[in-house]
Motif scaffolding. Structure first.
Motif, PDB file in Angstrom:
ATOM      1  N   ILE A 146      33.109   9.881  18.653  1.00 40.05           N
ATOM      2  CA  ILE A 146      31.986  10.002  17.432  1.00 40.05           C
ATOM      3  C   ILE A 146      32.313  11.375  16.690  1.00 40.05           C
ATOM      4  O   ILE A 146      32.496  11.424  15.623  1.00 40.05           O
ATOM      5  N   SER A 147      32.464  12.441  17.818  1.00 40.05           N
ATOM      6  CA  SER A 147      32.151  14.023  16.939  1.00 40.05           C
ATOM      7  C   SER A 147      33.627  14.128  16.158  1.00 40.05           C
ATOM      8  O   SER A 147      33.663  14.771  15.162  1.00 40.05           O
ATOM      9  N   ILE A 148      34.676  13.496  16.880  1.00 44.98           N
ATOM     10  CA  ILE A 148      35.892  14.129  16.113  1.00 44.98           C
ATOM     11  C   ILE A 148      36.173  13.142  14.815  1.00 44.98           C
ATOM     12  O   ILE A 148      36.717  13.606  13.855  1.00 44.98           O
ATOM     13  N   SER A 149      35.277  11.935  14.883  1.00 36.97           N
ATOM     14  CA  SER A 149      35.694  11.057  13.873  1.00 36.97           C
ATOM     15  C   SER A 149      34.633  11.794  12.505  1.00 36.97           C
ATOM     16  O   SER A 149      35.051  11.643  11.677  1.00 36.97           O
ATOM     17  N   ARG A 150      33.592  12.229  12.888  1.00 40.52           N
ATOM     18  CA  ARG A 150      32.651  12.769  11.956  1.00 40.52           C
ATOM     19  C   ARG A 150      33.443  13.978  11.462  1.00 40.52           C
ATOM     20  O   ARG A 150      33.211  14.394  10.179  1.00 40.52           O
ATOM     21  N   ASP A 151      33.992  14.875  12.254  1.00 42.89           N
ATOM     22  CA  ASP A 151      34.578  16.040  11.872  1.00 42.89           C
ATOM     23  C   ASP A 151      35.715  15.662  10.860  1.00 42.89           C
ATOM     24  O   ASP A 151      35.951  16.635  10.041  1.00 42.89           O
ATOM     25  N   ALA A 152      36.585  14.947  11.131  1.00 39.02           N
ATOM     26  CA  ALA A 152      37.719  14.361  10.359  1.00 39.02           C
ATOM     27  C   ALA A 152      37.315  14.200   9.079  1.00 39.02           C
ATOM     28  O   ALA A 152      37.891  14.212   7.936  1.00 39.02           O
ATOM     29  N   LEU A 153      36.159  13.280   8.955  1.00 33.80           N
ATOM     30  CA  LEU A 153      35.452  12.821   7.770  1.00 33.80           C
ATOM     31  C   LEU A 153      35.106  13.802   6.935  1.00 33.80           C
ATOM     32  O   LEU A 153      35.449  14.043   5.502  1.00 33.80           O
TER      33      LEU A 153
END
Length: 330
Positions: free
Chosen positions: A69-76
């Motif tokens: 979740i956290s790396i996906s949010r960061d990538a977005l």
């Protein structure tokens, strides 16, 4: 604890339950491949669902779930997609653990939760609607995120909710939608008619979303008031499915035979592709990503899910030709 407000509103449209890529040999998470896929889908206006069935959520530790979740949010955020919400699977065997996972998901950057029926003990309570309702009401009461009900009999030991059950749950202020991976178009229509009524809207400050779990009947579903769909085939052909959704909405809005014919042509292509991916399964979806999109993007499933065999490879190679040509033309 329930909280239906969010900085990133959920909207009508098409969403993809992303596969979680694991590295060959080690089956460790490939975070680089995951972020590549997240950004790729966001760029073509495909919504993001993490840790669903396609995401092999049950194969991940709590720490891995939070990191996905956290790396996906960061990538977005780093790529300018700060307004795109994350819908995240948090359902598990007990209400207590589901609430814990949902709380952790919010802390990691999730905006919404999608919760499947607790299927492990279906032999003991699968037909006990009161027990199942208690599970969801407990989760809805205590979840820090708005919750979408996930009705998928195939992944919940046969538990299948009817429209009466879903309509009942839709009245909870922390329930914002239902994903119907049961192909129940009549069920979806009844639920949509209820939640789109003026009386319902007066009781609920936020919209309710009815999302089929397949794209092979997206056009009929939109005609039947669905809000879009959540489709695993979006991993492979996101642009085509977005185009189908837009064409379906236009056909319904205009009432034009010409618009309907265009939408039907797209639906024919997507229905064939969706059936191939459904038969190919998670391993076949990952193989298709590696073959048609980018080598290494899909990776492998975690055991005990099998590695893709030659029969499935042939199914994907032959069955996806037409739609891949169309996708690449967009």
């Amino acid at each position: 604890m329930a909280n239906t407000s969010t900085a990133r509103p959920f909207t009508n449209g098409v969403y993809c339950p992303l596969i979680t890529p694991f590295k060959p040999e080690t089956e460790e998470l490939d975070y680089e491949a995951l972020t590549t896929q997240v950004v790729r889908l966001a760029k073509v206006h495909m919504g993001i669902v993490l840790l669903g069935t396609n995401g092999e959520a049950n194969h991940l530790s709590d720490e891995e779930r939070s990191k996905v979740i956290s790396i996906s949010r960061d990538a977005l955020d780093k790529n300018g997609f700060t307004n795109i919400p994350l819908l995240v699977g948090t359902g598990t065997g007990s209400a207590k653990e589901t609430i814990k996972l949902t709380t952790q998901a919010k802390a990691a950057g999730a905006d919404y939760a999608i919760v499947i029926s607790p299927g492990y003990f279906s032999f003991a309570m699968g037909r006990d609607k009161a027990a199942l309702k208690r599970f969801f009401i407990d989760v809805l009461d205590k979840s820090p995120l708005p919750v979408m009900i996930y009705n998928f009999p195939g992944a919940a030991s046969g538990i299948d909710f009817d429209s009466d059950f879903l309509i009942d749950l839709s009245e909870h202020q922390n329930c914002f939608g239902a994903k119907l991976t049961c192909a129940g178009i009549g069920k979806g229509h009844r639920l949509s008619a209820h939640t789109q009524s003026e009386a319902y809207k007066k009781r609920h400050p936020t919209p309710f979303f009815v999302m089929p779990g397949f794209s092979d009947y997206l056009l009929p579903a939109v005609v039947s008031r669905a809000s879009g769909c959540i489709t695993g085939t979006g991993n492979i052909i996101p642009k085509t499915i977005v185009k189908l959704y837009e064409a379906s909405v236009k056909a319904v809005s205009s009432g034009s035979k010409e618009d309907l014919d265009k939408a039907l042509e797209l639906q024919d292509i997507v229905s064939d592709a969706d059936w191939v991916i459904i038969k190919a399964g998670i391993g076949g979806t990952k193989y298709a990503l590696d073959k048609f999109v980018q080598p290494g993007l899909g990776g492998v499933p975690r055991a005990p899910l099998p590695l893709v065999g030659e029969e499935i490879k042939a199914l994907v190679d032959n069955g996806m030709k037409r739609v891949i040509e169309f996708e690449n033309s967009l």
